[in-house]
Design a protein around this motif. Structure first.
Motif, short mmCIF file in Angstrom:
data_model
loop_
_atom_site.label_atom_id
_atom_site.label_comp_id
_atom_site.label_asym_id
_atom_site.label_seq_id
_atom_site.Cartn_x
_atom_site.Cartn_y
_atom_site.Cartn_z
N PHE A 42 39.55 41.60 40.31
CA PHE A 42 40.26 42.22 39.09
C PHE A 42 40.35 41.72 37.94
O PHE A 42 40.73 40.70 37.97
CB PHE A 42 41.68 43.01 39.54
N ARG A 43 39.75 42.08 37.04
CA ARG A 43 39.95 41.47 35.55
C ARG A 43 40.35 42.79 34.48
O ARG A 43 39.46 43.55 34.44
CB ARG A 43 38.64 40.99 35.06
N HIS A 44 41.41 42.42 33.69
CA HIS A 44 41.86 43.43 32.71
C HIS A 44 40.85 43.14 31.54
O HIS A 44 41.51 42.94 30.54
CB HIS A 44 43.20 43.25 32.80
N ARG B 47 30.71 45.48 33.29
CA ARG B 47 31.99 44.67 33.09
C ARG B 47 33.08 45.93 33.39
O ARG B 47 33.10 46.62 32.73
CB ARG B 47 32.14 44.20 31.82
N TYR B 48 33.56 45.35 34.79
CA TYR B 48 34.58 46.47 35.15
C TYR B 48 36.03 45.68 35.59
O TYR B 48 35.97 44.67 35.42
CB TYR B 48 34.07 47.11 36.55
N ARG B 49 37.20 46.79 35.53
CA ARG B 49 38.12 46.07 35.91
C ARG B 49 38.50 45.86 37.16
O ARG B 49 39.17 45.02 37.97
CB ARG B 49 39.37 46.95 35.38
N VAL C 84 28.56 25.68 30.55
CA VAL C 84 29.84 25.34 30.72
C VAL C 84 30.70 26.12 31.88
O VAL C 84 31.77 25.50 32.34
CB VAL C 84 30.55 24.69 29.73
N ARG C 85 30.42 27.39 32.05
CA ARG C 85 30.85 28.36 32.89
C ARG C 85 32.57 28.40 32.46
O ARG C 85 33.19 27.80 31.38
CB ARG C 85 31.27 27.96 34.26
N GLY C 86 33.33 29.88 32.32
CA GLY C 86 34.37 30.10 31.93
C GLY C 86 35.57 29.59 32.55
O GLY C 86 36.80 29.91 32.29
N ALA D 7 25.96 37.66 33.38
CA ALA D 7 25.21 36.97 34.69
C ALA D 7 25.36 37.58 36.14
O ALA D 7 26.58 38.12 36.10
CB ALA D 7 25.84 35.46 34.66
N VAL D 8 24.61 37.51 37.10
CA VAL D 8 24.68 38.10 38.15
C VAL D 8 25.54 37.18 39.03
O VAL D 8 26.17 37.69 40.14
CB VAL D 8 23.39 38.34 38.71
N GLY D 9 25.56 35.98 39.03
CA GLY D 9 26.35 35.09 39.89
C GLY D 9 26.54 33.54 39.28
O GLY D 9 25.77 33.56 38.17
P1 AMP Z 1 32.30 34.49 37.29
O1 AMP Z 1 32.98 33.44 38.08
O2 AMP Z 1 33.32 35.07 36.32
O3 AMP Z 1 31.10 33.91 36.50
O4 AMP Z 1 31.93 35.73 37.82
C1 AMP Z 1 30.94 35.69 39.09
C2 AMP Z 1 30.36 36.87 38.99
O5 AMP Z 1 31.26 38.05 39.33
C3 AMP Z 1 29.56 37.22 37.83
O6 AMP Z 1 28.44 36.50 37.70
C4 AMP Z 1 29.53 38.73 37.77
O7 AMP Z 1 28.13 39.22 38.75
C5 AMP Z 1 30.77 39.25 38.38
N1 AMP Z 1 31.70 39.59 37.48
C6 AMP Z 1 32.73 39.10 37.01
N2 AMP Z 1 33.27 39.55 36.21
C7 AMP Z 1 33.14 40.92 36.17
C8 AMP Z 1 33.47 42.09 35.82
N3 AMP Z 1 34.52 42.37 34.98
N4 AMP Z 1 32.52 43.19 36.37
C9 AMP Z 1 31.59 43.11 36.98
N5 AMP Z 1 31.21 42.22 37.58
C10 AMP Z 1 32.05 40.92 37.48
#
Ligand code: AMP
Length: 444
Positions: A118-120, A127-129, A264-266, A287-289
């Motif tokens: 879940f991300r607000h 990009r979903y919650r 650098v990744r978030g 990004a997909v992964g």
């Molecule tokens: P992250 O660690 O933030 O890079 O997330 C890993 C993967 O989760 C991303 O590459 C996306 O495929 C997926 N992801 C992250 N946030 C979201 C989101 N808000 N909605 C859909 N997929 C997400």
């Protein structure tokens, strides 16, 4: 769209049966590749103390500053201690590694998990919650071969899903925490007097998390960065050697990559290797992964210093790519047999017939309502049944049943007691939905 009083909350989706086929397919691919590589499955709670994410991921990251879904347990005896819905799976799995004493196990401990996160954030395409991740973690050992191997497993999963060639794998080494500290100081120096030229968001980032400027999507920032010191100038020799070895191992495995010094990744917890799977056409957005090494996270969460490495893929974005690539997720939701009946006796009799057919692995529907045989046949057609079994008052009396091939429109009368055997033969043993108990336990 039908009028509805209640709708899914903003940024969430119903996963309808058609899409569920994709989720199931992805889970299968993940389970298969993980099992081959010795990973075991873990499930952690959907929410944790918010501190776990704040400490691990970093207080000044987007995920924590803007996107954490807070849950307050004001109804419980614990008072108003605050929890958060998990924005990702790594921090929870590391918490579990510490809490469950997994240090006692042979190292590395290889775990995988599949679940919702879940991300607000402001919802938009991709990009979903609430979204779903499949996540792999290798905890307890540092070795460049592990970095290469986890990437190789992720490659295999994307290849199995037939989208690997739609993606590039971007890779970088972000060095040690000390390297980044020195770099951040240099970056801040560089921007003295130039802050005004930065977009507001990046001006804030310069204060709180300057390294994030590197993957800023803002054009002004990217122009300024052209003359800024670069991270690779601050990476120590050991990290460089480590990176070189990871790349050599990837070459050995025939894994393709793109070296990307700006990646650098978030999340704050990464050190050394970081990598991300990008759309070959559109790049870093959606990004997909992604993943990387996090050698200080477990210590940050209160455990003994223990290295770790992880990868997370997003299911929704993976599905999007599968659909774009025209990949059909195979499914087993077809209806093989519709049992139509007329009269209370026939209805009663066909209940055990339906049950027996199902036990034999035949997907069966029937004994629905009291409509005429004709309208039940129409319904059978709408459900896409291959065959219909018809049991009327007459057939009950004579101990027979009518078997109709829906595609050919042909029918024959057979003995009631032969019905199951006949249907099983017609469908063919390879099309029966039988399973072993083991499969059942894993199907989730
Ligand atoms: P992250 O660690 O933030 O890079 O997330 C890993 C993967 O989760 C991303 O590459 C996306 O495929 C997926 N992801 C992250 N946030 C979201 C989101 N808000 N909605 C859909 N997929 C997400």
């Amino acid at each position: 769209m039908a009028e509805a009083k209640y709708r899914t909350p903003k940024g969430t989706n119903d996963v309808l049966p058609e899409d569920h086929q994709y989720y199931t397919y992805i889970k299968k691919a993940v389970r298969h590749r993980c099992r081959q590589a010795g990973f075991k499955r873990i499930e952690t709670p959907t929410f944790e103390k918010r501190e776990i994410f704040e400490r691990g991921i970093g207080e000044h990251t987007d995920i924590v500053e803007k996107e954490l879904f807070l849950v307050s347990s004001h109804h419980s005896e614990e008072g108003s201690e605050e929890y958060a819905l998990r924005p990702e799976l790594t921090a929870s799995i590391c918490r579990s590694y510490i809490e469950q004493g997994m240090k006692q196990l042979p190292q590395p401990v290889e775990l995988y998990s599949i679940g919702s996160c879940f991300r607000h954030d402001r919802p938009q395409k991709g990009r979903y919650r609430e979204f779903h991740q499949f996540d792999l973690e290798v905890i307890g050992l540092t070795d460049a071969s592990l970095d290469a191997q986890i990437i190789h497993v992720a490659n295999k999963i994307f290849a199995d899903l037939r989208i690997r060639d739609r993606l590039t794998m971007q890779i970088n080494n972000v060095g040690t925490a000390d390297n980044r500290k020195e770099y951040i100081a240099a970056l801040k120096d560089f921007f003295i007097g130039k802050e005004r030229n930065l977009p507001e968001l990046d001006r804030k980032r310069l204060d709180t998390n300057p390294i994030r400027l590197l993957d800023s999507k803002e054009e002004d920032t990217q122009i300024l960065l052209k003359n800024a010191p670069t991270l690779d100038q601050f990476i120590d020799e050991d990290s460089k050697a480590y990176h070189k070895t990871v790349l050599e191992y990837l070459d050995e495995l025939g894994a393709e990559y793109v070296e990307n010094p700006s990646l650098v990744r978030g999340l704050d917890y990464y050190n050394q290797t970081v990598f991300e799977y990008w759309d070959i056409d559109t790049g870093g957005k959606n990004a997909v992964g992604g993943g990387g090494r996090y050698d200080s996270l477990i210590e940050l969460l209160g455990g003994q210093p223990t290295p770790g490495l992880g990868f997370a893929g997003g299911m929704e974005r993976t599905i999007w790519h599968m659909k774009q690539a025209g990949v059909q997720a195979p499914h087993k939701d077809q209806i093989d047999i519709f049992v139509a009946q007329l009269g209370p006796k026939a209805k009663k009799k066909c209940l055990s017939l339906i049950s027996e057919l199902r036990d034999q692995g035949v997907h069966t529907l029937g004994a629905l309502g009291e409509a005429s045989l004709k309208s039940q046949m129409r319904l059978a057609d709408k459900f896409g049944a291959k065959y219909t079994l018809l049991l009327g008052q007459m057939e009950v009396k004579t101990g027979t049943i009518i078997l109709r091939d829906m595609a050919l429109g042909k029918q024959e009368e057979i003995k009631f007691e032969d019905a199951v055997k006949k249907v099983v033969k017609l469908l063919g043993p390879e099309n029966l939905d039988t399973y072993t108990l083991n499969d059942h336990f894993e199907e989730k």
